[in-house]
Each structure stands twice: as structure tokens, then as C-alpha cells.
Design an enzyme around this catalytic site. Structure first.
Site, mmCIF file in Angstrom:
data_model
loop_
_atom_site.group_PDB
_atom_site.id
_atom_site.type_symbol
_atom_site.label_atom_id
_atom_site.label_comp_id
_atom_site.label_asym_id
_atom_site.label_seq_id
_atom_site.Cartn_x
_atom_site.Cartn_y
_atom_site.Cartn_z
ATOM 1 N N LYS A 45 -9.629 -18.745 -49.598
ATOM 2 C CA LYS A 45 -8.839 -19.194 -50.753
ATOM 3 C C LYS A 45 -7.831 -20.291 -50.400
ATOM 4 O O LYS A 45 -6.707 -20.326 -50.879
ATOM 5 C CB LYS A 45 -8.121 -18.008 -51.435
ATOM 6 N N THR A 48 -11.416 -24.257 -50.041
ATOM 7 C CA THR A 48 -12.694 -24.473 -49.345
ATOM 8 C C THR A 48 -13.707 -25.208 -50.212
ATOM 9 O O THR A 48 -14.305 -26.206 -49.784
ATOM 10 C CB THR A 48 -13.307 -23.114 -48.931
ATOM 11 N N THR A 49 -13.916 -24.714 -51.433
ATOM 12 C CA THR A 49 -14.930 -25.305 -52.318
ATOM 13 C C THR A 49 -14.570 -26.751 -52.651
ATOM 14 O O THR A 49 -15.441 -27.627 -52.707
ATOM 15 C CB THR A 49 -15.064 -24.470 -53.607
ATOM 16 N N PHE A 78 -22.606 -20.812 -46.069
ATOM 17 C CA PHE A 78 -21.479 -20.044 -45.523
ATOM 18 C C PHE A 78 -22.049 -19.247 -44.357
ATOM 19 O O PHE A 78 -22.717 -18.248 -44.546
ATOM 20 C CB PHE A 78 -20.977 -19.152 -46.655
ATOM 21 N N THR A 106 -17.219 -22.003 -42.954
ATOM 22 C CA THR A 106 -16.828 -20.745 -42.314
ATOM 23 C C THR A 106 -15.386 -20.407 -42.655
ATOM 24 O O THR A 106 -14.577 -21.301 -42.917
ATOM 25 C CB THR A 106 -16.990 -20.804 -40.779
ATOM 26 N N HIS A 107 -15.083 -19.104 -42.669
ATOM 27 C CA HIS A 107 -13.698 -18.634 -42.735
ATOM 28 C C HIS A 107 -13.289 -18.020 -41.394
ATOM 29 O O HIS A 107 -12.208 -17.449 -41.277
ATOM 30 C CB HIS A 107 -13.538 -17.556 -43.816
ATOM 31 N N SER A 137 -4.052 -16.460 -54.662
ATOM 32 C CA SER A 137 -5.439 -16.788 -54.982
ATOM 33 C C SER A 137 -6.395 -15.719 -54.453
ATOM 34 O O SER A 137 -7.354 -15.316 -55.128
ATOM 35 C CB SER A 137 -5.791 -18.157 -54.393
ATOM 36 N N PHE A 141 -8.984 -13.400 -56.540
ATOM 37 C CA PHE A 141 -10.400 -13.423 -56.144
ATOM 38 C C PHE A 141 -10.896 -12.009 -55.827
ATOM 39 O O PHE A 141 -12.001 -11.621 -56.208
ATOM 40 C CB PHE A 141 -10.587 -14.329 -54.925
ATOM 41 N N ARG A 256 -9.466 -20.721 -60.678
ATOM 42 C CA ARG A 256 -8.432 -20.172 -61.550
ATOM 43 C C ARG A 256 -7.399 -21.229 -61.946
ATOM 44 O O ARG A 256 -7.263 -21.575 -63.096
ATOM 45 C CB ARG A 256 -7.767 -18.979 -60.842
ATOM 46 N N LYS A 257 -6.659 -21.742 -60.954
ATOM 47 C CA LYS A 257 -5.622 -22.743 -61.267
ATOM 48 C C LYS A 257 -5.669 -23.950 -60.329
ATOM 49 O O LYS A 257 -5.464 -25.068 -60.757
ATOM 50 C CB LYS A 257 -4.231 -22.110 -61.213
ATOM 51 N N GLY A 258 -5.868 -23.683 -59.044
ATOM 52 C CA GLY A 258 -5.908 -24.782 -58.079
ATOM 53 C C GLY A 258 -4.606 -25.553 -57.980
ATOM 54 O O GLY A 258 -4.602 -26.759 -57.770
#
Length: 294
Positions: A45, A48-49, A78, A106-107, A137, A141, A256-258
């Protein structure tokens, strides 16, 4: 009470990870990277996207149609993701069908990244986001994603975040790990807040790191196409292809908001004081220029 079965956490080398990832850890650990591969690394969160979409746009010279060839998780797999009910994606298996150069998400904290990435000398782009917005976030999520453990109340979730008991472990260790290695490895370190403040500048920085020469008009186009509002409407970037059995969209939106500073709507004055105290203690040995507002 939610009757859907939620994900559970296990551990790999002391780091909490989803149990489905733990079960196939050997497969992840043994992944063979190629030197042309690019790794996009973030704590969950942290934008990444957004970063993935910016990178894909740069590599495709701002060609909007090319960037809509498949959903994000298919274009840029991922790596540690393991199949779960309703989401049959296995990051390593998808990557094994692709020819380099591959863009890989990756996380994982730096110490868990498969060794082949460092042996091959891969480029890595790491994005950090301030921990207050990150935990907010992550909370929303986790309310929505059935693959995540039950988040509990906001207060309980915040306590777990501070105790490094959420999936992928300690935010503080995560951001420090990549920061300390940014000069010894090929790591470009970017900040979510910088991207929000001046996306044009940051897109240019990323393009230089990727050795892509783009015209001003192409860069302008990329900035427009990777705005939060544009991505939210893009079915290839907004995770709308994930089934409702996995993402409970009545709880929260994936995008959601970013924003920067939404944490002010969630933290009480007392929570903020406790969080700040821990933050300054844990980050004292590594002064990363994290910003909580812009």
C-alpha cells in the site's frame, strides 16, 4: 460476522507473510532472474500499482493501448503471490512463461528478495510512502481483501502495524533496508509524496534510470494517464478484474483515495503522539526524508 474464509499469516526467516506464500517459499527463493529484469519493490500500500503503471508507460513510450494489453498483475507479475481461492495467480509460474526483460513486483523486504536478482545485477525501483498514510491504506485494503487476515478495528490494526505483525513485517525495517543498499545495488529510491507533488519530475527521473529517452509530449501523456483519476477508470489498472469473492468492494475500493495526508482523518491525537514517538526512535539510525504532508 464475515463467513468468508480469510487468509492467515506464517513466517519466513522471522518475517510474517501470508500462509499461502510461506507454503511455496522455496519456489520464490529459487526464482532465476535475468539481468534485463526490472524489480519494482514496495511495502504494501505504498503506491505500487501507480509505480507499475508509470514504468509500463515509460517502457511503452506512453502508448496507452499497449498498456491496456492485460491487467497489471499479468503484465507485471507479483513474484511471491501464491494461488488462493478465487485468485489462481502464481507469480513465479507466470514469470516462468515470460521472456526477459520482465517487470516484476514484490513487497519482500530486501533480505528476502531472491538472490538471483542481486547476482544478475538487476535494476530495482523502490517506492516509499509515509507510514501513516501507508497503514491507513493497508487497513482499508485488509477490510476489503479476503486474502488478508481479519483486520479488526482501526486501533487494533494500528497496533499490529507498530508491532510489525502484519504481512511483510516492519515498515521501518523495510524502507531502511532498501535505503541502505541504494548505492551498493542498482536501486532507484522514489517517494510517493514526491510523485504526488511533481509527477513530471519523477517520471523523468524514472525514465533516466530505465535509460529511456522520451519526448516532452510523451512524458506529459504518461503523467496524464497515470493520474489517480485516470487509473481509477482504467480496468487494466484498477484491479476490477479480481472477483468480488476475493475483493469485498462493499467494504472499500481497491483504489480508494491515493492522497497524502489522509491519515489525519484516522489518527487520534493520542495515537499520533505514540506513533510519532516510535517513528523517531526506530528511524533515528537512518534519516530517510519521509514527508507526512506536502
Amino acid at each position: 460476522m464475515d463467513k468468508k474464509v480469510r487468509g492467515t499469516l506464517g513466517q519466513v526467516h522471522g518475517i510474517p507473510l501470508l500462509e499461502c506464500i510461506v507454503k511455496q517459499w522455496t519456489k520464490v527463493e529459487n526464482f532465476q532472474a535475468s539481468k534485463e529484469d526490472l524489480l519494482i519493490a514496495t511495502y504494501p500500500k505504498s503506491g505500487t500499482t501507480w509505480l507499475q503503471e508509470v514504468v509500463d508507460q515509460i517502457l511503452n513510450v506512453g502508448d496507452a493501448e499497449k498498456c491496456k494489453r492485460a491487467p497489471t498483475h499479468v503484465r507485471m507479475p507479483f513474484i511471491e503471490m501464491a494461488p488462493t481461492e478465487g485468485v489462481p495467480f502464481d507469480g513465479v509460474s507466470i514469470l516462468d512463461t515470460m521472456d526477459p526483460p520482465r517487470v516484476i513486483k514484490t513487497h519482500l523486504p530486501i533480505q528476502l528478495v531472491p538472490q538471483s536478482f542481486w547476482e544478475a545485477g538487476c535494476k530495482v525501483i523502490y517506492m516509499a510512502r509515509n507510514p501513516k498514510d501507508t497503514v491507513v491504506s493497508y487497513y482499508h485494503f485488509s477490510r476489503m481483501s479476503m486474502n488478508q487476515p481479519e483486520p479488526g478495528s482501526w486501533q487494533q490494526f494500528l497496533e499490529k502495524f507498530m508491532a510489525a505483525q502484519l504481512g511483510w513485517g516492519s515498515w521501518h525495517d523495510h524502507v531502511k533496508g532498501y535505503w541502505r543498499e541504494r548505492h551498493s545495488k542498482r536501486i532507484l529510491y522514489v517517494f510517493f509524496e514526491d510523485m504526488k507533488e511533481d509527477p513530471l519530475r519523477e517520471v523523468k527521473r524514472i525514465a533516466v534510470f530505465l535509460e529511456r529517452q522520451l519526448s516532452e509530449s510523451a512524458i506529459d501523456c504518461i503523467v496524464q494517464m497515470t493520474k489517480f483519476s485516470a487509473m481509477r477508470e482504467n480496468p487494466m489498472a484498477n484491479y476490477s478484474t479480481i472477483p468480488d469473492t476475493v475483493f469485498d468492494r462493499t467494504s472499500s475500493d481497491f483504489m480508494r483515495k491515493g492522497e497524502v495526508g489522509d491519515w489525519k482523518n484516522h489518527f487520534s491525537a493520542e495515537e499520533d503522539a505514540v506513533f510519532e514517538n516510535q517513528y523517531h526512535k526506530l528511524m533515528a539510525d537512518c534519516p530517510i526524508p519521509i514527508r507526512f504532508t506536502i
